[in-house]
Design an enzyme around this catalytic site. Structure first.
Site, PDB file in Angstrom:
ATOM      1  N   GLN A   1     -87.830   1.847  -0.876  1.00  0.00           N
ATOM      2  CA  GLN A   1     -86.576   2.381  -1.304  1.00  0.00           C
ATOM      3  C   GLN A   1     -85.219   1.332  -1.328  1.00  0.00           C
ATOM      4  OE1 GLN A   1     -85.232   5.641   0.912  1.00  0.00           O
ATOM      5  NE2 GLN A   1     -83.071   5.527   0.196  1.00  0.00           N
TER       6      GLN A   1
ATOM      7  N   SER B   1     -86.759  -3.907   2.982  1.00  0.00           N
ATOM      8  CA  SER B   1     -86.211  -3.834   4.026  1.00  0.00           C
ATOM      9  C   SER B   1     -87.253  -4.293   5.146  1.00  0.00           C
ATOM     10  CB  SER B   1     -85.742  -2.494   4.420  1.00  0.00           C
ATOM     11  OG  SER B   1     -86.657  -1.650   4.583  1.00  0.00           O
TER      12      SER B   1
ATOM     13  N   GLY C   1     -91.046   2.123   6.271  1.00  0.00           N
ATOM     14  CA  GLY C   1     -92.626   2.047   6.410  1.00  0.00           C
ATOM     15  C   GLY C   1     -93.298   1.095   5.080  1.00  0.00           C
TER      16      GLY C   1
ATOM     17  N   ASN D   1     -75.273  -3.088  -1.943  1.00  0.00           N
ATOM     18  CA  ASN D   1     -76.438  -3.818  -2.765  1.00  0.00           C
ATOM     19  C   ASN D   1     -75.621  -4.587  -3.886  1.00  0.00           C
ATOM     20  OD1 ASN D   1     -78.581  -2.190  -1.637  1.00  0.00           O
ATOM     21  ND2 ASN D   1     -78.761  -0.584  -2.965  1.00  0.00           N
TER      22      ASN D   1
ATOM     23  N   GLU E   1     -86.309 -26.265  -3.328  1.00  0.00           N
ATOM     24  CA  GLU E   1     -85.463 -27.154  -2.494  1.00  0.00           C
ATOM     25  C   GLU E   1     -85.119 -26.471  -1.430  1.00  0.00           C
ATOM     26  OE1 GLU E   1     -82.388 -29.792  -4.452  1.00  0.00           O
ATOM     27  OE2 GLU E   1     -83.568 -29.472  -6.326  1.00  0.00           O
TER      28      GLU E   1
END
Length: 452
Positions: A12, A144, A148, A232, A258
Protein backbone atom coordinates in the site's frame (compact mmCIF):
# COMPACT_ATOMS: atom_id res chain seq x y z
CA UNK A 1 25.04 4.45 -23.08
CA UNK A 2 21.82 4.07 -21.08
CA UNK A 3 21.68 4.30 -17.31
CA UNK A 4 18.13 3.15 -16.79
CA UNK A 5 16.56 2.90 -13.35
CA UNK A 6 13.54 0.66 -12.79
CA UNK A 7 11.22 1.71 -9.95
CA UNK A 8 9.47 -1.06 -8.00
CA UNK A 9 6.52 -0.05 -5.81
CA UNK A 10 5.35 -2.69 -3.33
CA UNK A 11 2.38 -2.78 -0.94
CA UNK A 12 0.00 0.00 0.00
CA UNK A 13 2.75 2.47 0.91
CA UNK A 14 4.71 1.80 -2.27
CA UNK A 15 1.62 2.09 -4.49
CA UNK A 16 0.56 5.38 -2.92
CA UNK A 17 4.08 6.77 -3.31
CA UNK A 18 3.94 5.74 -6.99
CA UNK A 19 1.02 8.05 -7.71
CA UNK A 20 2.76 11.13 -6.28
CA UNK A 21 6.25 10.27 -7.55
CA UNK A 22 5.21 9.80 -11.17
CA UNK A 23 3.07 12.93 -10.94
CA UNK A 24 6.28 14.81 -10.06
CA UNK A 25 8.33 13.10 -12.80
CA UNK A 26 5.75 14.10 -15.42
CA UNK A 27 5.89 17.73 -14.31
CA UNK A 28 9.68 17.79 -14.35
CA UNK A 29 9.86 16.39 -17.88
CA UNK A 30 6.88 18.27 -19.31
CA UNK A 31 4.96 15.06 -20.10
CA UNK A 32 1.17 14.79 -20.18
CA UNK A 33 -0.98 12.65 -17.85
CA UNK A 34 -1.26 9.97 -20.54
CA UNK A 35 2.48 9.90 -21.32
CA UNK A 36 2.14 12.06 -24.43
CA UNK A 37 4.65 14.80 -25.21
CA UNK A 38 3.74 17.99 -27.04
CA UNK A 39 5.66 18.79 -30.24
CA UNK A 40 6.77 22.12 -28.79
CA UNK A 41 8.52 20.47 -25.85
CA UNK A 42 9.97 17.64 -27.93
CA UNK A 43 11.15 19.99 -30.67
CA UNK A 44 12.65 22.69 -28.43
CA UNK A 45 15.82 20.69 -27.88
CA UNK A 46 15.31 17.12 -29.01
CA UNK A 47 18.70 15.80 -27.86
CA UNK A 48 18.40 17.23 -24.34
CA UNK A 49 14.79 16.04 -24.02
CA UNK A 50 15.54 12.47 -25.07
CA UNK A 51 18.56 12.26 -22.76
CA UNK A 52 16.43 13.40 -19.85
CA UNK A 53 13.54 10.97 -20.03
CA UNK A 54 14.95 7.67 -21.25
CA UNK A 55 16.40 6.65 -17.88
CA UNK A 56 12.93 6.34 -16.31
CA UNK A 57 10.58 6.23 -19.33
CA UNK A 58 10.37 3.88 -22.29
CA UNK A 59 9.07 5.33 -25.57
CA UNK A 60 6.58 3.31 -27.61
CA UNK A 61 6.26 3.24 -31.41
CA UNK A 62 3.39 5.73 -31.08
CA UNK A 63 5.54 8.24 -29.22
CA UNK A 64 3.95 7.62 -25.82
CA UNK A 65 6.23 7.47 -22.79
CA UNK A 66 5.60 4.57 -20.40
CA UNK A 67 7.22 4.52 -16.93
CA UNK A 68 9.93 1.95 -16.29
CA UNK A 69 8.16 0.68 -13.21
CA UNK A 70 6.34 -2.24 -11.57
CA UNK A 71 3.52 -1.76 -9.04
CA UNK A 72 2.63 -4.83 -6.96
CA UNK A 73 0.25 -5.41 -4.06
CA UNK A 74 -1.48 -8.50 -2.71
CA UNK A 75 -4.91 -6.90 -2.63
CA UNK A 76 -6.53 -4.77 -5.33
CA UNK A 77 -7.79 -1.69 -3.45
CA UNK A 78 -4.80 0.63 -4.00
CA UNK A 79 -3.81 -0.77 -7.40
CA UNK A 80 -7.38 -0.27 -8.65
CA UNK A 81 -6.98 3.37 -7.67
CA UNK A 82 -4.05 3.60 -10.09
CA UNK A 83 -5.98 1.79 -12.83
CA UNK A 84 -8.93 4.20 -12.61
CA UNK A 85 -7.23 7.36 -11.36
CA UNK A 86 -5.91 10.51 -12.98
CA UNK A 87 -2.89 8.75 -14.53
CA UNK A 88 -4.65 5.56 -15.64
CA UNK A 89 -3.52 6.06 -19.26
CA UNK A 90 0.13 6.41 -18.22
CA UNK A 91 0.80 2.85 -17.04
CA UNK A 92 0.90 -0.30 -19.13
CA UNK A 93 -1.89 -2.59 -17.79
CA UNK A 94 0.56 -5.44 -17.17
CA UNK A 95 2.77 -3.22 -14.97
CA UNK A 96 0.15 -3.15 -12.20
CA UNK A 97 0.00 -6.53 -10.47
CA UNK A 98 -2.19 -7.68 -7.60
CA UNK A 99 -3.76 -10.74 -6.04
CA UNK A 100 -7.16 -10.93 -4.36
CA UNK A 101 -6.28 -11.42 -0.69
CA UNK A 102 -4.46 -9.08 1.67
CA UNK A 103 -1.36 -10.08 3.66
CA UNK A 104 -3.12 -8.91 6.87
CA UNK A 105 0.04 -7.26 8.26
CA UNK A 106 1.73 -10.66 8.38
CA UNK A 107 5.26 -11.05 6.98
CA UNK A 108 4.78 -14.82 6.59
CA UNK A 109 1.73 -14.38 4.34
CA UNK A 110 3.66 -12.01 2.09
CA UNK A 111 6.75 -14.22 1.93
CA UNK A 112 5.62 -17.85 2.24
CA UNK A 113 2.00 -18.18 1.12
CA UNK A 114 0.12 -15.36 -0.67
CA UNK A 115 3.26 -13.74 -2.06
CA UNK A 116 4.06 -16.83 -4.10
CA UNK A 117 0.82 -16.30 -6.05
CA UNK A 118 2.15 -13.19 -7.80
CA UNK A 119 5.94 -13.57 -7.60
CA UNK A 120 6.23 -15.21 -11.05
CA UNK A 121 4.06 -12.55 -12.73
CA UNK A 122 6.07 -9.81 -11.03
CA UNK A 123 9.42 -11.29 -12.05
CA UNK A 124 8.19 -11.80 -15.63
CA UNK A 125 7.23 -8.13 -15.89
CA UNK A 126 10.53 -7.15 -14.31
CA UNK A 127 12.43 -9.18 -16.91
CA UNK A 128 10.50 -7.40 -19.68
CA UNK A 129 11.44 -4.05 -18.17
CA UNK A 130 15.10 -5.05 -18.01
CA UNK A 131 15.07 -6.31 -21.61
CA UNK A 132 13.68 -2.94 -22.75
CA UNK A 133 16.68 -1.16 -21.21
CA UNK A 134 19.91 -0.43 -23.05
CA UNK A 135 22.04 -0.76 -19.92
CA UNK A 136 20.09 -0.95 -16.68
CA UNK A 137 21.92 0.50 -13.71
CA UNK A 138 19.71 -0.13 -10.70
CA UNK A 139 16.42 -1.10 -9.15
CA UNK A 140 14.80 1.51 -6.90
CA UNK A 141 12.33 -0.09 -4.47
CA UNK A 142 9.61 1.80 -2.55
CA UNK A 143 7.87 0.03 0.33
CA UNK A 144 7.24 0.03 4.07
CA UNK A 145 8.91 -2.15 6.69
CA UNK A 146 5.83 -2.53 8.88
CA UNK A 147 3.18 -3.90 6.50
CA UNK A 148 2.63 -7.52 5.52
CA UNK A 149 3.12 -7.01 1.79
CA UNK A 150 5.70 -4.26 2.25
CA UNK A 151 7.83 -6.54 4.41
CA UNK A 152 7.06 -10.12 3.36
CA UNK A 153 6.58 -9.77 -0.38
CA UNK A 154 9.43 -7.24 -0.62
CA UNK A 155 11.72 -9.78 1.02
CA UNK A 156 10.59 -12.49 -1.40
CA UNK A 157 11.04 -10.25 -4.44
CA UNK A 158 14.47 -9.07 -3.30
CA UNK A 159 15.58 -12.70 -2.97
CA UNK A 160 14.65 -13.27 -6.62
CA UNK A 161 16.17 -9.98 -7.86
CA UNK A 162 19.42 -10.60 -5.99
CA UNK A 163 19.67 -14.08 -7.53
CA UNK A 164 18.75 -13.14 -11.10
CA UNK A 165 20.29 -9.65 -11.39
CA UNK A 166 23.33 -10.03 -9.16
CA UNK A 167 25.45 -7.24 -10.64
CA UNK A 168 22.78 -4.52 -10.60
CA UNK A 169 22.49 -2.02 -7.76
CA UNK A 170 19.49 -2.38 -5.48
CA UNK A 171 18.38 0.76 -3.65
CA UNK A 172 15.30 1.36 -1.53
CA UNK A 173 13.45 4.31 -0.05
CA UNK A 174 11.48 2.76 2.78
CA UNK A 175 9.01 3.76 5.50
CA UNK A 176 10.43 2.56 8.81
CA UNK A 177 8.45 2.13 12.07
CA UNK A 178 8.03 5.35 14.06
CA UNK A 179 8.68 5.66 17.82
CA UNK A 180 5.09 6.55 18.76
CA UNK A 181 2.99 6.23 15.58
CA UNK A 182 2.04 2.77 14.38
CA UNK A 183 -0.58 1.26 12.11
CA UNK A 184 -0.15 -2.38 13.18
CA UNK A 185 0.46 -4.24 16.43
CA UNK A 186 2.85 -6.72 14.79
CA UNK A 187 4.89 -3.99 13.08
CA UNK A 188 8.05 -4.80 15.14
CA UNK A 189 8.00 -8.42 13.92
CA UNK A 190 7.66 -7.43 10.26
CA UNK A 191 10.33 -4.74 10.46
CA UNK A 192 12.90 -6.96 12.20
CA UNK A 193 12.34 -9.82 9.74
CA UNK A 194 12.73 -7.54 6.69
CA UNK A 195 15.73 -5.67 8.13
CA UNK A 196 17.38 -9.05 8.51
CA UNK A 197 17.03 -9.83 4.77
CA UNK A 198 17.78 -6.22 3.72
CA UNK A 199 21.30 -6.55 5.12
CA UNK A 200 22.09 -9.14 2.45
CA UNK A 201 19.80 -8.28 -0.46
CA UNK A 202 19.95 -4.46 -0.56
CA UNK A 203 22.90 -2.21 -1.34
CA UNK A 204 21.53 1.04 0.12
CA UNK A 205 18.28 1.67 2.04
CA UNK A 206 17.24 5.30 2.61
CA UNK A 207 15.03 5.41 5.71
CA UNK A 208 12.13 7.74 6.53
CA UNK A 209 9.34 7.48 9.09
CA UNK A 210 5.83 8.89 9.25
CA UNK A 211 6.17 10.53 12.66
CA UNK A 212 9.13 12.67 11.57
CA UNK A 213 7.29 13.73 8.41
CA UNK A 214 4.09 14.51 10.35
CA UNK A 215 6.17 16.83 12.53
CA UNK A 216 7.74 18.42 9.45
CA UNK A 217 4.31 19.11 7.97
CA UNK A 218 3.08 20.69 11.20
CA UNK A 219 6.14 22.80 12.05
CA UNK A 220 7.41 23.74 8.58
CA UNK A 221 4.25 23.79 6.47
CA UNK A 222 1.60 24.65 9.07
CA UNK A 223 -0.56 21.60 8.23
CA UNK A 224 -2.35 20.56 11.41
CA UNK A 225 -3.65 17.23 10.11
CA UNK A 226 -1.29 15.96 7.38
CA UNK A 227 -2.53 13.28 5.00
CA UNK A 228 -0.54 10.54 3.30
CA UNK A 229 -0.55 12.70 0.16
CA UNK A 230 1.37 15.40 2.07
CA UNK A 231 3.90 12.84 3.28
CA UNK A 232 4.26 11.12 -0.08
CA UNK A 233 4.93 14.39 -1.84
CA UNK A 234 7.83 15.00 0.53
CA UNK A 235 9.15 11.50 -0.17
CA UNK A 236 8.74 12.12 -3.90
CA UNK A 237 10.96 15.20 -3.69
CA UNK A 238 13.70 13.08 -2.11
CA UNK A 239 13.36 10.30 -4.71
CA UNK A 240 13.34 12.85 -7.53
CA UNK A 241 16.55 14.46 -6.23
CA UNK A 242 18.28 11.08 -5.91
CA UNK A 243 17.52 10.22 -9.56
CA UNK A 244 17.89 13.80 -10.85
CA UNK A 245 21.49 13.40 -12.02
CA UNK A 246 20.45 10.45 -14.20
CA UNK A 247 17.81 12.56 -15.92
CA UNK A 248 19.25 16.07 -16.18
CA UNK A 249 22.68 17.60 -16.70
CA UNK A 250 24.72 19.30 -14.00
CA UNK A 251 28.25 20.42 -13.29
CA UNK A 252 28.72 17.66 -10.71
CA UNK A 253 26.40 14.71 -11.32
CA UNK A 254 26.15 11.76 -8.93
CA UNK A 255 25.50 8.31 -10.35
CA UNK A 256 23.28 5.94 -8.38
CA UNK A 257 26.17 3.49 -8.04
CA UNK A 258 28.19 6.27 -6.41
CA UNK A 259 25.84 6.22 -3.42
CA UNK A 260 27.12 2.74 -2.66
CA UNK A 261 30.75 3.72 -3.02
CA UNK A 262 30.57 6.89 -0.95
CA UNK A 263 27.86 6.25 1.64
CA UNK A 264 28.54 2.64 2.64
CA UNK A 265 31.84 2.23 4.56
CA UNK A 266 31.10 -1.40 5.48
CA UNK A 267 28.72 -3.82 3.68
CA UNK A 268 26.15 -4.11 6.49
CA UNK A 269 26.15 -0.40 7.37
CA UNK A 270 24.04 0.77 4.44
CA UNK A 271 21.07 2.59 6.04
CA UNK A 272 21.47 6.36 5.46
CA UNK A 273 19.20 8.91 7.13
CA UNK A 274 17.33 11.32 4.82
CA UNK A 275 16.84 15.08 5.15
CA UNK A 276 15.52 17.68 2.71
CA UNK A 277 15.32 21.45 2.52
CA UNK A 278 14.06 24.05 2.21
CA UNK A 279 10.62 22.94 3.36
CA UNK A 280 8.42 26.03 3.48
CA UNK A 281 4.86 26.88 2.60
CA UNK A 282 4.36 29.50 -0.15
CA UNK A 283 3.54 32.26 2.36
CA UNK A 284 6.82 31.78 4.24
CA UNK A 285 8.92 31.42 1.09
CA UNK A 286 7.79 34.83 -0.13
CA UNK A 287 9.40 36.52 2.90
CA UNK A 288 12.56 34.40 3.32
CA UNK A 289 15.95 34.14 1.64
CA UNK A 290 17.10 30.88 0.12
CA UNK A 291 20.89 31.00 -0.21
CA UNK A 292 23.02 27.86 -0.54
CA UNK A 293 24.52 28.46 2.91
CA UNK A 294 21.10 28.90 4.53
CA UNK A 295 19.48 25.80 3.03
CA UNK A 296 22.59 23.76 3.94
CA UNK A 297 22.46 24.85 7.58
CA UNK A 298 18.70 24.35 7.74
CA UNK A 299 18.83 20.84 6.25
CA UNK A 300 21.38 19.75 8.85
CA UNK A 301 19.05 20.66 11.74
CA UNK A 302 17.13 17.86 13.42
CA UNK A 303 13.78 19.36 12.40
CA UNK A 304 14.47 18.63 8.72
CA UNK A 305 15.23 14.93 9.23
CA UNK A 306 12.81 12.40 7.76
CA UNK A 307 13.65 9.89 10.51
CA UNK A 308 13.22 10.18 14.28
CA UNK A 309 16.79 10.07 15.61
CA UNK A 310 19.30 12.63 16.87
CA UNK A 311 22.50 12.84 14.75
CA UNK A 312 24.21 14.70 17.59
CA UNK A 313 24.15 11.45 19.61
CA UNK A 314 26.40 9.82 17.04
CA UNK A 315 28.92 10.67 14.35
CA UNK A 316 28.72 10.91 10.60
CA UNK A 317 30.58 8.21 8.66
CA UNK A 318 29.68 9.65 5.25
CA UNK A 319 27.37 12.32 3.93
CA UNK A 320 25.91 12.93 0.47
CA UNK A 321 24.82 16.48 -0.42
CA UNK A 322 22.60 16.61 -3.51
CA UNK A 323 21.95 20.20 -4.64
CA UNK A 324 19.45 21.22 -7.30
CA UNK A 325 18.83 24.47 -9.12
CA UNK A 326 20.82 27.70 -9.09
CA UNK A 327 23.90 26.39 -7.29
CA UNK A 328 27.61 26.81 -8.06
CA UNK A 329 30.53 24.83 -6.54
CA UNK A 330 32.02 27.89 -4.85
CA UNK A 331 28.86 28.47 -2.79
CA UNK A 332 28.75 24.78 -1.84
CA UNK A 333 32.38 24.86 -0.65
CA UNK A 334 31.65 27.95 1.45
CA UNK A 335 28.54 26.32 2.95
CA UNK A 336 30.47 23.15 3.86
CA UNK A 337 33.27 25.27 5.32
CA UNK A 338 30.73 27.08 7.52
CA UNK A 339 29.38 23.73 8.76
CA UNK A 340 32.87 22.57 9.68
CA UNK A 341 33.71 25.88 11.36
CA UNK A 342 30.62 25.65 13.58
CA UNK A 343 31.37 21.97 14.23
CA UNK A 344 27.73 21.36 13.32
CA UNK A 345 28.68 18.06 11.67
CA UNK A 346 30.97 15.67 13.57
CA UNK A 347 32.61 12.91 11.53
CA UNK A 348 34.33 9.77 12.76
CA UNK A 349 38.09 10.33 12.68
CA UNK A 350 38.73 7.48 10.27
CA UNK A 351 36.70 9.22 7.53
CA UNK A 352 38.41 12.63 7.09
CA UNK A 353 36.80 13.67 3.78
CA UNK A 354 33.19 12.88 4.66
CA UNK A 355 31.18 14.80 2.06
CA UNK A 356 30.08 13.59 -1.36
CA UNK A 357 28.60 16.50 -3.35
CA UNK A 358 26.27 16.45 -6.33
CA UNK A 359 25.09 19.56 -8.19
CA UNK A 360 22.31 19.49 -10.77
CA UNK A 361 21.10 22.61 -12.56
CA UNK A 362 17.48 21.54 -12.95
CA UNK A 363 15.29 23.62 -10.63
CA UNK A 364 13.02 21.83 -8.13
CA UNK A 365 9.39 21.43 -9.19
CA UNK A 366 6.19 21.01 -7.16
CA UNK A 367 2.63 20.12 -8.20
CA UNK A 368 0.33 23.17 -8.60
CA UNK A 369 -1.68 22.33 -5.47
CA UNK A 370 1.33 21.30 -3.34
CA UNK A 371 1.88 22.67 0.17
CA UNK A 372 5.65 23.01 -0.36
CA UNK A 373 6.71 26.25 -2.04
CA UNK A 374 8.60 26.13 -5.34
CA UNK A 375 12.15 27.41 -4.81
CA UNK A 376 15.12 28.16 -7.06
CA UNK A 377 17.33 25.63 -5.27
CA UNK A 378 17.04 22.69 -2.88
CA UNK A 379 19.20 20.21 -1.01
CA UNK A 380 18.76 16.55 -0.14
CA UNK A 381 21.12 15.18 2.52
CA UNK A 382 21.76 11.44 2.71
CA UNK A 383 23.88 10.76 5.78
CA UNK A 384 25.24 7.54 7.23
CA UNK A 385 25.30 8.33 10.95
CA UNK A 386 26.01 6.03 13.89
CA UNK A 387 23.06 7.61 15.74
CA UNK A 388 20.70 5.42 13.71
CA UNK A 389 21.55 2.78 16.33
CA UNK A 390 18.80 4.50 18.37
CA UNK A 391 16.28 3.35 15.75
CA UNK A 392 17.47 -0.26 15.95
CA UNK A 393 17.42 -0.15 19.77
CA UNK A 394 13.80 1.12 19.83
CA UNK A 395 12.72 -1.58 17.42
CA UNK A 396 14.58 -4.32 19.33
CA UNK A 397 12.86 -3.27 22.57
CA UNK A 398 9.37 -3.45 21.01
CA UNK A 399 10.20 -6.79 19.41
CA UNK A 400 11.41 -8.23 22.73
CA UNK A 401 8.25 -7.13 24.57
CA UNK A 402 6.15 -9.12 22.12
CA UNK A 403 8.40 -12.10 21.55
CA UNK A 404 9.17 -12.89 25.18
CA UNK A 405 5.47 -13.78 25.54
CA UNK A 406 5.35 -15.30 22.02
CA UNK A 407 2.44 -12.94 21.36
CA UNK A 408 0.94 -13.20 17.85
CA UNK A 409 3.66 -15.67 16.79
CA UNK A 410 1.09 -18.35 15.95
CA UNK A 411 -0.20 -16.28 13.01
CA UNK A 412 3.26 -16.46 11.43
CA UNK A 413 3.79 -20.13 12.23
CA UNK A 414 0.39 -21.00 10.69
CA UNK A 415 1.64 -19.51 7.41
CA UNK A 416 4.58 -21.89 7.05
CA UNK A 417 7.14 -19.84 8.98
CA UNK A 418 9.42 -21.40 11.60
CA UNK A 419 9.63 -19.80 15.03
CA UNK A 420 13.43 -19.96 14.90
CA UNK A 421 13.44 -17.29 12.19
CA UNK A 422 12.34 -14.72 14.76
CA UNK A 423 15.35 -15.43 16.98
CA UNK A 424 17.73 -15.48 14.03
CA UNK A 425 16.47 -12.12 12.72
CA UNK A 426 16.60 -10.57 16.20
CA UNK A 427 20.21 -11.70 16.72
CA UNK A 428 21.21 -10.29 13.34
CA UNK A 429 19.64 -6.93 14.17
CA UNK A 430 21.45 -6.88 17.52
CA UNK A 431 24.69 -7.47 15.60
CA UNK A 432 23.81 -4.57 13.26
CA UNK A 433 23.24 -2.33 16.27
CA UNK A 434 26.64 -3.40 17.57
CA UNK A 435 28.25 -2.70 14.18
CA UNK A 436 27.12 0.92 14.36
CA UNK A 437 28.25 1.20 17.98
CA UNK A 438 31.67 -0.21 17.06
CA UNK A 439 32.03 2.30 14.22
CA UNK A 440 31.24 5.12 16.68
CA UNK A 441 33.67 3.90 19.33
CA UNK A 442 36.39 3.28 16.73
CA UNK A 443 36.18 6.95 15.73
CA UNK A 444 36.39 8.13 19.35
CA UNK A 445 39.36 5.87 20.19
CA UNK A 446 41.42 7.26 17.33
CA UNK A 447 40.58 10.80 18.31
CA UNK A 448 41.87 10.46 21.89
CA UNK A 449 45.64 10.33 21.16
CA UNK A 450 45.41 13.49 19.02
CA UNK A 451 44.20 15.47 22.00
CA UNK A 452 47.07 14.45 24.25
Amino acid sequence: MGRECISVHIGQAGCQIAENLWELYLLEHGIGEDGAVSDSIRGANKKVFENSYDTIFNETDHGQLVPRTIVADLEPTVTDGLRTGKYRALYHPDQIINSKEDASNCYARGYYTLGKNIIEDTMEQLRKQVEACECIQSFFVFHSFGGGTGSGFTSLLLDHIATEFTSKSRLALAIYPSPNVSTAVVEPYNAVLLTNTSMENMDVVFLVDNEAMYQLCRTRLGIERPSYINLNRLISQVASTITCSLRFSGCLNVDLSEFQTNLVPFPRIHFPVTAFGPIRNPEQAYHECNTVKQITEQTFTNTNLFLKCNPNHGRYMACGLLYRGDVIPKDVNNAIGALKLKRQVQFVTWCPTGFKVGINHRNPVSPPDADVAVTTRSLCVLSNNTAIGEVWARLDHKFDLLFTRRAFVHWYVNDCMEEGEFSEARENLAMLEQDYQSAYEMGKEEEAPAEV
